[in-house]
Design a protein around this motif. Structure first.
Motif, PDB file in Angstrom:
ATOM      1  N   ILE A 300      59.793 -19.097  44.781  1.00 51.07           N
ATOM      2  CA  ILE A 300      59.688 -20.187  43.803  1.00 51.07           C
ATOM      3  C   ILE A 300      60.954 -20.267  42.958  1.00 51.07           C
ATOM      4  CG2 ILE A 300      58.441 -20.966  41.734  1.00 51.07           C
ATOM      5  CD1 ILE A 300      55.856 -20.064  42.975  1.00 51.07           C
ATOM      6  N   GLN A 303      63.562 -22.042  44.812  1.00 52.17           N
ATOM      7  CA  GLN A 303      63.325 -23.486  44.832  1.00 52.17           C
ATOM      8  C   GLN A 303      63.698 -24.117  43.488  1.00 52.17           C
ATOM      9  OE1 GLN A 303      62.420 -25.275  47.617  1.00 52.17           O
ATOM     10  NE2 GLN A 303      62.736 -23.306  48.607  1.00 52.17           N
ATOM     11  N   PRO A 314      61.975 -32.331  43.214  1.00 52.73           N
ATOM     12  CA  PRO A 314      60.840 -31.478  42.851  1.00 52.73           C
ATOM     13  C   PRO A 314      59.673 -31.612  43.818  1.00 52.73           C
ATOM     14  CG  PRO A 314      61.738 -32.515  40.894  1.00 52.73           C
ATOM     15  CD  PRO A 314      62.457 -33.118  42.060  1.00 52.73           C
ATOM     16  N   SER A 315      59.370 -32.826  44.254  1.00 57.61           N
ATOM     17  CA  SER A 315      58.212 -32.989  45.135  1.00 57.61           C
ATOM     18  C   SER A 315      58.440 -32.312  46.481  1.00 57.61           C
ATOM     19  CB  SER A 315      57.869 -34.470  45.300  1.00 57.61           C
ATOM     20  OG  SER A 315      59.014 -35.237  45.518  1.00 57.61           O
ATOM     21  N   THR A 316      59.665 -32.406  47.010  1.00 60.60           N
ATOM     22  CA  THR A 316      59.966 -31.715  48.265  1.00 60.60           C
ATOM     23  C   THR A 316      59.856 -30.204  48.089  1.00 60.60           C
ATOM     24  OG1 THR A 316      61.470 -33.493  48.894  1.00 60.60           O
ATOM     25  CG2 THR A 316      61.701 -31.423  50.080  1.00 60.60           C
ATOM     26  N   ALA A 317      60.399 -29.700  47.002  1.00 61.14           N
ATOM     27  CA  ALA A 317      60.377 -28.256  46.754  1.00 61.14           C
ATOM     28  C   ALA A 317      58.947 -27.736  46.653  1.00 61.14           C
ATOM     29  CB  ALA A 317      61.161 -27.935  45.481  1.00 61.14           C
ATOM     30  N   VAL A 318      58.086 -28.500  45.998  1.00 63.79           N
ATOM     31  CA  VAL A 318      56.689 -28.082  45.867  1.00 63.79           C
ATOM     32  C   VAL A 318      56.012 -28.055  47.232  1.00 63.79           C
ATOM     33  CG1 VAL A 318      54.429 -28.773  44.995  1.00 63.79           C
ATOM     34  CG2 VAL A 318      56.387 -28.780  43.481  1.00 63.79           C
ATOM     35  N   GLN A 319      56.286 -29.069  48.041  1.00 65.58           N
ATOM     36  CA  GLN A 319      55.692 -29.075  49.383  1.00 65.58           C
ATOM     37  C   GLN A 319      56.161 -27.858  50.184  1.00 65.58           C
ATOM     38  OE1 GLN A 319      56.563 -33.065  50.597  1.00 65.58           O
ATOM     39  NE2 GLN A 319      55.085 -33.810  49.097  1.00 65.58           N
ATOM     40  N   ARG A 320      57.430 -27.515  50.042  1.00 67.50           N
ATOM     41  CA  ARG A 320      57.937 -26.302  50.712  1.00 67.50           C
ATOM     42  C   ARG A 320      57.190 -25.062  50.230  1.00 67.50           C
ATOM     43  NH1 ARG A 320      64.444 -26.838  50.530  1.00 67.50           N
ATOM     44  NH2 ARG A 320      64.563 -28.774  51.705  1.00 67.50           N
ATOM     45  N   CYS A 321      57.027 -24.976  48.911  1.00 66.81           N
ATOM     46  CA  CYS A 321      56.335 -23.812  48.348  1.00 66.81           C
ATOM     47  C   CYS A 321      54.922 -23.715  48.908  1.00 66.81           C
ATOM     48  CB  CYS A 321      56.262 -23.917  46.827  1.00 66.81           C
ATOM     49  SG  CYS A 321      57.809 -23.542  45.997  1.00 66.81           S
ATOM     50  N   MET A 322      54.216 -24.827  48.912  1.00 71.66           N
ATOM     51  CA  MET A 322      52.824 -24.779  49.329  1.00 71.66           C
ATOM     52  C   MET A 322      52.691 -24.539  50.832  1.00 71.66           C
ATOM     53  SD  MET A 322      51.593 -24.765  46.424  1.00 71.66           S
ATOM     54  CE  MET A 322      49.832 -24.617  46.757  1.00 71.66           C
ATOM     55  N   ARG A 323      53.725 -24.912  51.585  1.00 67.11           N
ATOM     56  CA  ARG A 323      53.712 -24.618  53.013  1.00 67.11           C
ATOM     57  C   ARG A 323      54.048 -23.154  53.267  1.00 67.11           C
ATOM     58  NH1 ARG A 323      55.657 -30.067  54.846  1.00 67.11           N
ATOM     59  NH2 ARG A 323      57.679 -29.566  53.997  1.00 67.11           N
TER      60      ARG A 323
END
Lengths: 333, 333
Positions: A300, A303, A314-323
């Motif tokens: 995190i 990211q 930010p939205s892309t980074a969050v999707q990466r984190c959740m994946r």
């Protein structure tokens, strides 16, 4: 403090109004030792089950250092006691780490009140644990009310995040400001004016004219905003604790606020406050559970760096984190 | 849209300033289909890597329905274009679920601007997905800037939570209010006055006297608060888009805000906005991952009931939740 019977005994003593028991209960609530946390929970459970929703009053008082909070608290507290109330004062100092409070300090700050039988003063430390100031102080309110203090005043110093938290803990939130000339305006902290249910211009004895001018400015400003509570117009009064100017105004605005028609509304507000606070605590607890995994926390943090530099949205980074993270939730009920 | 080459092609077309490509990119960002989400991420990655941090201007305009936003946007947008800017306008309507926007509506609302070659108007739908309005609109800003629109205006209607979110997306946040007499005061929504970087009293043509009186009231009120940004005094101007009164004042406050000395500060603010937004998205994602477990969600709901009725304190309920739930986090990096 470990066995159930000891907790029940303490609860009994608190309910009987013992100051020593209230102090002990507050120490328990402030403690971070695991067994104390359990005892504190058990104690609060007992007190909450016993306590009928009575006509208690929760009042918040905030203002910058030097605005005259202590003097106002002393006079206001004594006035409340004269009207038949029992008053607990919980000063919250977010900069202080010490527990148990600076008794000497409060003896100096509120000399008569601190010695009064019908008053109880206990600084609330700001614990750096989950829930922070709010959790401890809100639990302390429950204990004080169980001990028969029908009026609990939460005092904050007007710095940091603590004011809006304090406003969410009390029924009536009063903001103290000093008389200001056009030149020395400091500007209120963000958000604070909009949660104030009442504004008191202090130290009117220094210059009644400046106090009145400041009163007019704040009156005009609060009219531009939505009221802090429905069906409530934020009063702006000036007062001096040293020459008794306006203390009557402060007392009567408090009485007006707590008139019986508002009792139901206050109970609803308290209910919403509790839910909002629970929601906030759950969020913090869940997020901290996730970030306690060092690898995940590191991921995190990476990211965040990418987001900060603008290379990833930010939205892309969050999707990466959740994946990249698998959160398994198992109930252990 | 599936293969990398197609995304790259779209990115090229966006960078070349193609309006059709910008529209297509925004549809991609608004889409909730999994493959579109991936393509949108890839597209944003490409655009962000290409795009140097240029002197773009992000302006938020908000105000209650009827305050005159459309008329103001039309005149303000044309004025910006006359000064050599290319202007993208993203109206955000939290009550609207439709995507792609009501083109006819904007043709009526901003007749000249909607037809102008140097302007691009595209309503931003409010998606009920993670991140909501903010995620979509912030990504849309990135696309518009990549396409050479150096000024992006985010318009919100002044209802709901969207304003403070909008304020966090832009550099300069302007609040439009109508002239008010002492009697018809409605009161601003909470928090909105304190995030406003500028306040514009609209429709001064109706009564210049009322506009000036309202201007004086707001000027006095903002002086009581901390400035929205360091080293910035929130200007309060009055304007009429129909008789051109004050449009010059609006233009010059915008120029003053974006003077070169502030460029570095603006980049820092944007960086903080991105981090705050990422943090918020992570919190929402983590909490929703936990609450997606039906048994856990049920348990939390039961605790909320206990908390609401006052039988359990929020802190005790949270401790019960965290004891009853086991959160396992595994990295899948």
């Amino acid at each position: 403090m470990a066995t159930t019977s000891l907790v029940e005994q303490l609860a009994d003593e608190v309910s009987s109004g013992s100051r020593r028991a209230v102090s002990q209960a507050l120490s328990l609530i402030e403690s971070t030792k695991p067994q104390d946390v359990d005892s504190a929970d058990a104690l609060l459970d007992i007190l909450l089950l016993r306590q009928a929703p009575t006509n208690t009053r929760r009042i918040g008082i905030t203002g910058a250092p030097g605005v005259g909070k202590s003097t106002m608290l002393e006079r206001f507290g004594l006035e409340l006691i004269n009207s038949g109330h029992r008053v607990a004062i919980l000063p919250v100092d977010p900069s202080s780490k010490k527990t148990g409070g600076s008794i000497l300090g409060d003896k100096v700050r509120m000399p008569q009140l601190s010695l009064h039988n019908e008053a109880f003063i206990r600084p609330s430390p700001s614990k750096a644990t989950m829930g922070g100031t709010t959790a401890t102080t809100s639990d302390a309110i429950v204990v004080c009310e169980a001990a028969g203090f029908d009026t609990v005043i939460v005092e904050t110093v007007g710095v940091g995040q603590s004011e809006t938290e304090a406003a969410d803990m009390v029924d009536l939130f009063m903001l103290l400001v000093m008389p200001q000339s056009g030149d020395d305006m400091q500007g209120m902290k963000r958000g604070i004016m909009e949660v104030a249910d009442a504004i008191v211009i202090t130290k009117s004895d220094l210059s009644l004219e400046a106090a009145r001018r400041t009163q007019a400015m704040y009156t005009s400003a609060v009219r531009l905003m939505q009221p802090s509570k429905p069906q409530w117009e934020t009063p702006v009064v000036h007062a001096s604790a040293t020459v008794d100017d306006g203390l009557h105004d402060v007392m009567s605005l408090v009485e007006k606020f707590f008139v019986s028609e508002r009792a139901a509304a206050i109970n609803n507000v308290r209910k919403e406050q509790r839910i909002a606070w629970f929601d906030d605590l759950v969020r913090r607890a869940v997020v901290s559970a996730v970030r306690n995994n060092p690898t995940v926390d590191q991921f995190i943090a990476e990211q965040i760096d990418l987001v900060a530099s603008g290379r990833v949205t930010p939205s892309t980074a969050v999707q990466r984190c959740m994946r990249s993270v698998s959160i398994t939730v198992k109930e252990q009920l």
